[in-house]
Design an enzyme around this catalytic site. Structure first.
Site, short mmCIF file in Angstrom:
data_model
loop_
_atom_site.label_atom_id
_atom_site.label_comp_id
_atom_site.label_asym_id
_atom_site.label_seq_id
_atom_site.Cartn_x
_atom_site.Cartn_y
_atom_site.Cartn_z
N GLY A 80 0.85 -1.19 0.00
CA GLY A 80 0.00 0.00 0.00
C GLY A 80 0.88 1.24 0.00
O GLY A 80 1.89 1.30 0.69
N GLY A 135 -0.50 4.58 0.18
CA GLY A 135 -1.22 5.78 0.58
C GLY A 135 -0.38 6.55 1.59
O GLY A 135 0.84 6.36 1.66
N ALA A 166 0.01 6.32 4.83
CA ALA A 166 0.77 5.51 5.78
C ALA A 166 1.86 4.71 5.07
O ALA A 166 3.01 4.70 5.52
CB ALA A 166 -0.17 4.58 6.54
N GLY A 167 1.50 4.07 3.97
CA GLY A 167 2.47 3.22 3.27
C GLY A 167 3.60 4.00 2.64
O GLY A 167 4.77 3.65 2.79
N HIS A 216 -20.38 8.89 6.85
CA HIS A 216 -20.11 10.33 6.76
C HIS A 216 -21.39 11.09 6.44
O HIS A 216 -22.12 10.71 5.53
CB HIS A 216 -19.06 10.57 5.68
CG HIS A 216 -18.48 11.94 5.70
ND1 HIS A 216 -19.20 13.04 5.32
CD2 HIS A 216 -17.26 12.39 6.06
CE1 HIS A 216 -18.43 14.11 5.45
NE2 HIS A 216 -17.26 13.75 5.90
N ARG A 254 -19.49 13.34 13.31
CA ARG A 254 -20.05 12.67 12.14
C ARG A 254 -21.15 11.68 12.47
O ARG A 254 -22.17 11.62 11.79
CB ARG A 254 -18.93 11.94 11.40
CG ARG A 254 -17.97 12.93 10.81
CD ARG A 254 -16.84 12.25 10.10
NE ARG A 254 -16.09 13.26 9.36
CZ ARG A 254 -14.98 13.02 8.69
NH1 ARG A 254 -14.49 11.82 8.67
NH2 ARG A 254 -14.39 13.99 8.04
N ARG A 271 -14.36 8.27 14.20
CA ARG A 271 -13.21 9.11 13.93
C ARG A 271 -13.64 10.55 13.72
O ARG A 271 -14.65 10.81 13.07
CB ARG A 271 -12.48 8.63 12.67
CG ARG A 271 -11.29 9.47 12.30
CD ARG A 271 -10.55 8.90 11.11
NE ARG A 271 -11.31 8.89 9.88
CZ ARG A 271 -11.58 9.98 9.16
NH1 ARG A 271 -11.15 11.17 9.53
NH2 ARG A 271 -12.29 9.89 8.05
#
Lengths: 640, 258
Positions: free
Chosen positions: A42, A44, A46-47, A268, A332, A437
């Protein structure tokens, strides 16, 4: 008996845990780092940030993405911003306040120590990203600008127009690209993980399928990082990109990694409502719009007038009415449920009566059209392209949609899963957001994990393994995993049924959405748990995949992903059924206050549910990690 | 309320692999809602093809929000189709009418070899970024973010260039198959910012030379700007060229000092 989970939280006061961990952590000598190989799956936030930083430190890194380029990862679609406790606005922000907001926002279902570390490193993230050239919004004096977001009473969100995720991802991608150019990272694009391999109980590598040639190959390393995102596409319609999937995390789960809190999914509140049956995905409109937009529905179910003609006294600004201190910026989960209640009462707007208004008329009158355009112009344009209506003249129509998943692979304080040497970062892990979150915290967590946490914690695992050879890809475990993967994909091709993978995805998604979506009941979940296995059996008998396995075949790719969504879907429903309380994004209709708010049961459920694979998701074993709150009081979340 | 379009004729490029010669095939979509996106129309067609036992049409797509840059179709000869500043995934069927004949091709450029059907290989873009499209900044060593004030107009201009989604429409639209808009957008983004100054000239030089290994030359047609879904201005090309020229002079100066 459930297995004892060791979260490895360092001793000491909350604010000192991370610094004392870093002081005690085992180090790998700079000249020895090159002897270690780390696989990052991955690319993104983080990756890419993990791969770039690990390579910068000197480790050999192999990075894998199923996209054509690391820059396509879905982090790119995040719009609104990234939180950091910089207190640049002097409005009373601090690391402690960000920590507290995140714990409270997560409805007291996250680990204190992880969340505090996240808040601590949030300030480093902004410094790092600015140094990389991320063009955050600025004031005329040249200093960084901030805006506020749901669930916070300070302005701590940094943003780059409505494209913060894009700019942060490109920043991390560019650092990754630099390392690819320098030879520190080997990049494997259009390569999808199809299995995780363990040897002698440790992560030894992965098996990937080359999407262009269909070839299945093994890759070995000393440690493996999964930064493969969330599983929101289990619902079929979601704001995730089309190829987002759970496969990497699920395949790790099947190899022994515990899957934590799968029922914690975030819906969301502000997405463009579904318009027809062909719809392939839903589009999110940034939560930042709620800074200036006002949410309302008509008071009368039979309202026929267009929005502008409905006088004030016939409108219900329900968020402002119900949650006066947070108003339109209520978190949310709360905003989503309020919208659902309004639409369920028949007060929905639009041709299908499936939305609520998000109205900018007051903001335009107060600030002028130019200021509104400067703040949200690209979002307004996007809305107009999709919905065919101009939001400067007509209020936007919004409805909640699946967007983010707080659940994910169980990890300890070091972000290591229950398989030694296998790490999970970003949305793929479960660790920091509890049951809900807050807005602008996903980008923060992805970058915190990749830039500032994993580079320390992986060293701690690798140091004692110095001069230990990388496992051979000829090891029987790799060969068995390759064979199983080949057989799995050939199997899909050979079923020869009548329904496409997309058809099954739509059907499985509908079951999960109806019974394990915004509102769950015992009865509904039990129904889902009887329907899902039946549909899964049909999938195994009636799937049709055309084309072949030796060239690029998107239908075949999709079949593998849908297979894993089926299995995950069952685990989501089981987790939701077992958690007999409401918290954050998990709302069980049986457990609510008189006012219809989530009712937690801290005596029985103040814990993480970490599911252990048993060969079938219907019989997975539920392990528990107790959550201890030493620094915040467990309180009923109130945004009134 | 949504209306339905009828009898859409699609002429779609099918090519079984990089070495196959490829050909157009004609398909008919009997009915589709005008609320559907262009790619949802292709999804629908693919479902029909699978039902008929035929292989689905391969095309690149992902976020469907116009930001990831994965989608890439020449629609009636225009990169990303008829709507300005709109990526293919954001194009909706309401822009077409019943009975329309639509020709769909992959990006056409020597540097983007076809993988299959409508999907091309754009990895040359990654090679350009790897050659210098970054600011070297080791993780952990950054000073406080507010230490360098950046005037708002500078930050805004950098952002205008940084919006590039790397889709490749500029290359596909260019008669020369040049990648100057893509490359220059990144050069402009980083070279405008104070943080980017240390590597400014090296960046311009290495990125442009890497670009020249793969792509054609720019002769100022301006097709790239017209096709760009993010409306990136060709002014960035002038800026990058200026930096490249200076880089060549400066580098000579450095060499003479060695």
């Amino acid at each position: 008996m459930s297995t004892q989970l060791n979260s490895k939280i360092p001793a000491g006061p909350l604010g000192d845990k991370w610094s004392s961990y870093k002081e005690d952590v085992k180090l790998v000598n700079p000249n020895n780092k090159r002897k270690f190989k780390v696989i990052v799956v991955g690319t993104g936030l983080a990756g890419a940030s993990a791969a770039a930083t690990l390579a910068e430190l000197g480790y050999q890194v192999d990075a894998f993405t199923f996209h054509d380029s690391p820059r396509r990862a879905h982090s790119i679609a995040a719009q609104g911003g990234i939180n950091a406790a910089k207190n640049y606005q002097g409005d009373g922000d601090s690391v402690h306040r960000l920590f507290h907001d995140t714990i409270k926002g997560g409805d007291f279902r996250a680990r204190e120590a992880n969340v505090h570390r996240l808040a601590e490193v949030s300030v480093n993230i902004i410094d790092q990203m600015v140094a990389q050239g991320v063009p955050f919004a600025r004031e005329y004096g040249g200093l960084l600008d901030n805006r506020s977001f749901g669930g916070a009473q300070v302005s701590r969100t940094f943003y780059a127009r409505g494209q913060t995720g894009q700019q942060l991802l490109l920043g991390a991608y560019q650092q990754l690209a630099r390392q690819v150019g320098l030879g520190g990272v080997r990049l494997f694009n259009r390569s999808e993980l199809v299995d995780v391999v363990t040897v002698e109980g440790r992560a030894a590598g992965i098996v990937v399928r080359d999407l262009i040639t269909g070839e299945v190959t093994s890759h070995a390393a000393h440690a493996v990082v999964l930064a493969t995102g969330g599983y929101g596409n289990a619902f079929f319609l979601s704001t995730n990109a089309m190829s987002c999937n759970v496969t990497a995390a699920w395949r790790a789960h099947r190899k022994g990694a515990y899957f934590a809190n799968p029922c914690y999914t975030q819906i969301h509140p502000t997405c463009i409502p579904q318009s027809d049956e062909f719809q392939s995905k839903l589009t999110l409109m940034s939560e930042s719009l709620r800074n200036d937009g006002r949410v309302w529905v008509p008071k009368n179910q039979d309202e026929k007038r267009s929005a502008a003609d409905i006088p004030e006294e016939d409108r219900d600004y329900y968020l402002e009415r119900l949650y006066p201190s947070y108003g339109n910026l209520a978190p949310r989960d709360i905003s989503s449920r309020a919208a659902k209640r309004a639409v369920d009462k028949g007060l929905g707007v639009g041709p299908l009566k499936n939305g609520v208004y998000l109205d900018f008329a007051d903001a335009i009158a107060r600030l002028g059209k130019d200021v509104v355009k400067e703040r949200y112009g690209n979002l307004f344009d996007m809305y107009e392209r999709i919905a065919g209506e101009n939001p400067y003249d007509m209020p936007m129509r919004m409805y909640p949609a699946s967007h983010y998943t707080m659940g994910g692979l169980w990890v300890d304080y070091e972000l290591m899963t229950s398989i030694p040497g296998l790490y999970a970062a970003g949305e793929a892990n479960f660790s920091d957001h509890g049951a809900n979150r807050l807005g602008a915290s996903a980008l923060m967590q992805g970058l915190a994990d990749g830039y500032f946490v994993l580079p320390y914690t992986i060293g701690n695992y690798l140091a004692p393994m110095l001069n230990k050879a990388i496992p051979s890809v000829d090891h029987p475990e790799f060969k068995a995993a390759e064979l199983a993967a080949r057989e799995r994909f050939t199997g899909y091709l050979n079923i020869g049924g009548t329904r496409s993978p997309d058809w099954f995805h739509r059907e499985v998604g509908k079951i999960i959405w109806d019974y394990c979506g915004m509102e769950r009941t015992e009865q509904g979940l039990e129904k889902a748990l009887s329907e899902l296995p039946a549909l899964y059996d049909e999938f195994k008998k009636d799937l049709r995949v055309t084309g072949n396995g030796e060239s690029l075949n998107q239908t075949l790719e999709k079949a593998g992903r849908v297979d894993d969504f089926f299995q995950l879907g069952m685990l989501m429903c089981r987790d939701a059924l077992e958690r007999q309380e409401s918290c954050g994004g998990h709302f069980r209709a049986e457990y609510q206050t008189e006012e219809g708010e989530a009712l937690r049961d801290d005596d029985k459920f103040c814990h993480v549910a970490a599911w252990e694979w048993s060969g079938d998701p219907m019989t997975a074993k539920r392990n528990i990690e107790e959550l201890e709150f030493e620094n915040v009081h467990l309180a009923t979340r109130s945004y009134k | 309320m949504s209306n339905h379009l009828k009898d859409i004729i699609l002429k779609i490029w099918r090519q079984n692999g990089p070495k196959d010669t490829g050909h157009f095939e004609t398909y008919k979509v009997d009915e589709i809602s005008d609320e559907a996106s262009f790619l949802e129309m292709l999804d629908y067609l693919n479902e029909q093809l699978i039902t008929d036992g035929k292989e689905a049409i391969v095309f690149d797509h992902d976020c469907r929000e116009g930001i990831c840059g994965t989608c890439s179709l020449m629609i009636n000869g225009q990169a990303h189709g008829p709507e300005r500043s709109t990526a293919t995934c954001q194009l909706h069927m309401r822009k077409f009418s019943s009975g329309a004949e639509i020709v769909i091709e992959p990006w056409r450029a020597a540097a983007f070899p076809i993988i299959k059907d409508l999907m091309v290989d754009r990895s040359a873009f990654d090679r350009i970024i790897e050659s210098g499209g970054f600011i070297t900044s080791v993780t952990g060593g950054a000073p406080d973010a507010n230490l360098i004030p950046i005037p708002k107009p500078v930050a805004d201009s950098a952002m205008d260039s940084a919006e590039c989604i790397g889709c490749g429409a500029c290359v596909a639209a260019c008669p020369n198959g040049a990648a100057n808009l893509f490359t220059s957008a990144k050069i402009a983004h980083l070279n405008l910012l104070p943080q980017g100054q240390a590597e400014r000239y090296k960046r311009a030089e290495s990125m442009i030379e890497k670009m020249d290994e793969y792509f054609g030359s720019c002769t100022n047609h301006g097709e790239c700007e017209a096709a760009c879904p993010k409306e990136i201005s060709i002014d960035v090309i002038a800026l990058a060229n200026a930096d490249y020229r200076k880089a060549k002079l400066k580098n000579r100066k450095f060499i003479s000092r060695i």
